[in-house]
Design an enzyme around this catalytic site. Sequence first.
Site, PDB file in Angstrom:
ATOM      1  N   ARG A  22       0.853  -1.173   0.040  1.00 60.95           N
ATOM      2  CA  ARG A  22      -0.083   0.077   0.081  1.00 60.95           C
ATOM      3  C   ARG A  22       0.832   1.353   0.033  1.00 60.95           C
ATOM      4  O   ARG A  22       0.450   2.389  -0.274  1.00 60.95           O
ATOM      5  CB  ARG A  22      -0.953   0.014   1.325  1.00 60.95           C
ATOM      6  CG  ARG A  22      -0.325   0.012   2.413  1.00 60.95           C
ATOM      7  CD  ARG A  22      -1.079  -0.061   3.766  1.00 60.95           C
ATOM      8  NE  ARG A  22      -0.534  -0.235   5.185  1.00 60.95           N
ATOM      9  CZ  ARG A  22      -0.191  -1.249   5.451  1.00 60.95           C
ATOM     10  NH1 ARG A  22      -0.370  -2.494   4.701  1.00 60.95           N
ATOM     11  NH2 ARG A  22       0.319  -1.279   6.755  1.00 60.95           N
ATOM     12  N   TYR A  23       2.056   0.959   0.150  1.00 58.76           N
ATOM     13  CA  TYR A  23       3.039   2.130   0.192  1.00 58.76           C
ATOM     14  C   TYR A  23       4.005   2.601  -0.776  1.00 58.76           C
ATOM     15  O   TYR A  23       4.538   3.629  -1.091  1.00 58.76           O
ATOM     16  CB  TYR A  23       4.105   2.055   1.477  1.00 58.76           C
ATOM     17  CG  TYR A  23       3.379   2.212   2.770  1.00 58.76           C
ATOM     18  CD1 TYR A  23       2.370   2.924   3.249  1.00 58.76           C
ATOM     19  CD2 TYR A  23       3.386   1.192   3.763  1.00 58.76           C
ATOM     20  CE1 TYR A  23       1.903   3.066   4.266  1.00 58.76           C
ATOM     21  CE2 TYR A  23       2.935   1.030   5.018  1.00 58.76           C
ATOM     22  CZ  TYR A  23       1.982   1.869   5.239  1.00 58.76           C
ATOM     23  OH  TYR A  23       1.184   1.957   6.329  1.00 58.76           O
ATOM     24  N   ILE A  24       3.900   1.624  -1.954  1.00 58.87           N
ATOM     25  CA  ILE A  24       4.924   1.615  -2.825  1.00 58.87           C
ATOM     26  C   ILE A  24       4.034   1.901  -4.317  1.00 58.87           C
ATOM     27  O   ILE A  24       2.805   0.971  -4.371  1.00 58.87           O
ATOM     28  CB  ILE A  24       5.706   0.473  -3.019  1.00 58.87           C
ATOM     29  CG1 ILE A  24       5.130  -0.880  -3.025  1.00 58.87           C
ATOM     30  CG2 ILE A  24       6.826   0.565  -1.842  1.00 58.87           C
ATOM     31  CD1 ILE A  24       6.228  -1.999  -2.803  1.00 58.87           C
TER      32      ILE A  24
END
Length: 644
Positions: free
Chosen positions: A105-107
């Site tokens: 979800r962060y990349i």
Amino acid sequence: MAYVKNLFDKNFIEYASYVIRDRAIPDLEDGLKPVQRRIMHTLFEMDDGRFQKVANVVGRVMKYHPHGDASIGGALVVLANKGIFIEKQGNFGNMFTGDGASAPRYIECRVHPLAKDFLVTNPHVTHFVPNYDGRSTEPEVYRAKIPVALIIGAEGIAVGMSTKILPYNIKEVIEAEIKTLQGQNFELYPDVPTGGLIDVSNYNDGNGKIITRAKFDMNDEKKIVITELPVDTTSKELCDSIDAAYKAGKIKISSVDDFTTDHTEIEIKLPRGVYAKDVESALYAYTDCEKSISCQMLVIKDGMPVAMTATEIIKYYAKKLTGILKDELEYERGQLMEELHARTLERIFVEERIYKTIEQMKTEEAVYKAVKDGFKPFASELVRDVTDDDVKKLLQIPIRRISLFDINKNKEQVSAINARLKEISRKLKRLTDYAIEYLGGMLKKFKPEELQRHTSIASFTAVDVKQVVKRETPLRYDEKGYLGINVNGGKEILRVTPYDRIFILRHSGIYSVCDVPQKLFVDTGMWYCNFADKEIINKVLFTVVYREPKTKFAFIKRCRIPSWIMNRDYLITPDGMEVLHIDMREKFTFTLHYAQKPRVKVSEENFKAHSYEEKGHKALGIKLSSREVESIVVEPTDKNDTLV
């Protein structure tokens, strides 16, 4: 029972086939495993030029890949780190340190522009099949223009087989493909981003093994700096192996500091009295600074697992490339011919005012017939016959467009199409030259740093641990009859390494060879102990004096011991005899004391051991006397002599 066995056999074969073809082994056609292919297909579908959350991509991939999201996310990160298929944004891990990627979800990621050049996504050229639930379609395999399996490498374990393909330098791969098309020979060896050294003497074109080493900077003799990692190693793994070797006492170092970021920098400081050249071999021998990696190029070809060489894969792709380019050119030519036909119809339809002929027509059939009849005088200018679909498109042209029709623009479009058709015709006639030109143009799309080779080819042999380790561990023998490196007290017999083998001759006349013991009960006496090296043992002449228990007659036997089998007991005397004395000196004298007998004045007799000839170790001894022997007295051993 037979039914269960047949069911098991059938299910196992199906499972094995599934794992081999659909999970672990890459396909030769595009060099991708199914999960990688589905990731690329999803990214092509989602491609709008902007970055997408990896979590979103993973969710979309599950429409094609019926497995967990973790496996998809992991495969996507690995594929993105190859650098030629997926552009990444965010923390995708570090191949140097081994740090993992951030949560999906962060990349973010998107299709790399070059991926569209490598993989043919046109459904008219690449064959598509229904996905697992039949709701969508996916490529059976992509038609790749370069050997992706070599460029990104692959590793997988299936049922009863495995593959290990090291990655290659993309510039060298493309150049090898060009040389193949030109009929030239080439050499191709692996190249990994983390650098290091590799010896390819036994690589066997991809189906042998390599020896890989870290690259050292030893300009400072009191410090070793590791600047490049061995193949398939991270800085963390390397530091752990160095720390383990230090704790085991195999290398002498002061400290290890890992400063690795986007390049390798591991600093090893050395203690007082120890220099870099003294530690280099030990690092190769006891740590991951040197590794041996076995390789096997197993791929799926025509639905079956096949072991191939790097040269065979390059030649296969060179031949396949011309076929792909031919199909693409023919498809483009077909599209251009349709475009040319449409432009010509439009020009004639407007210039000759064919649209005026339909004003009085009452039915659709009459309209279509009037338009077709209007084109009959111009049949020679048309690419093909006029169809109902052609008429339908012409009738949909707005009046505004007809009134503003630009004849010059139309002629320019037709001229451009004809020029492109001529170019396509030229390329189709010279497909090999076009393929070489295409590959050369592809190389120009890379940045210079992307084509740079990282791993150096060198010539060296693996360091043998047995040659590096020093004999520093004392082997002791105590009064209780125990021999070993864990024996406390007692007499030090030898200085050994864990890799030595020891020859032991016990008091009973039994001799054997074993690995260096931790703590082994030998006997309450031991005649001889040394390294089980044939060059050492064969030089020793054993003189054995023994007697027969029944008659008590004494015998002498002089022999050497030429061979043995590990961990097997041998007798140096004939079976059942009593050993009186064993000596390792070439010359010595001894005295036999006989049993007292009436009217026998002589109670002892002297002998010279070197007066008797040497015999084979299996031979019987020579009788010394036909009198009962009570004891033996041997000429004193020099005070400097030991058991060794």
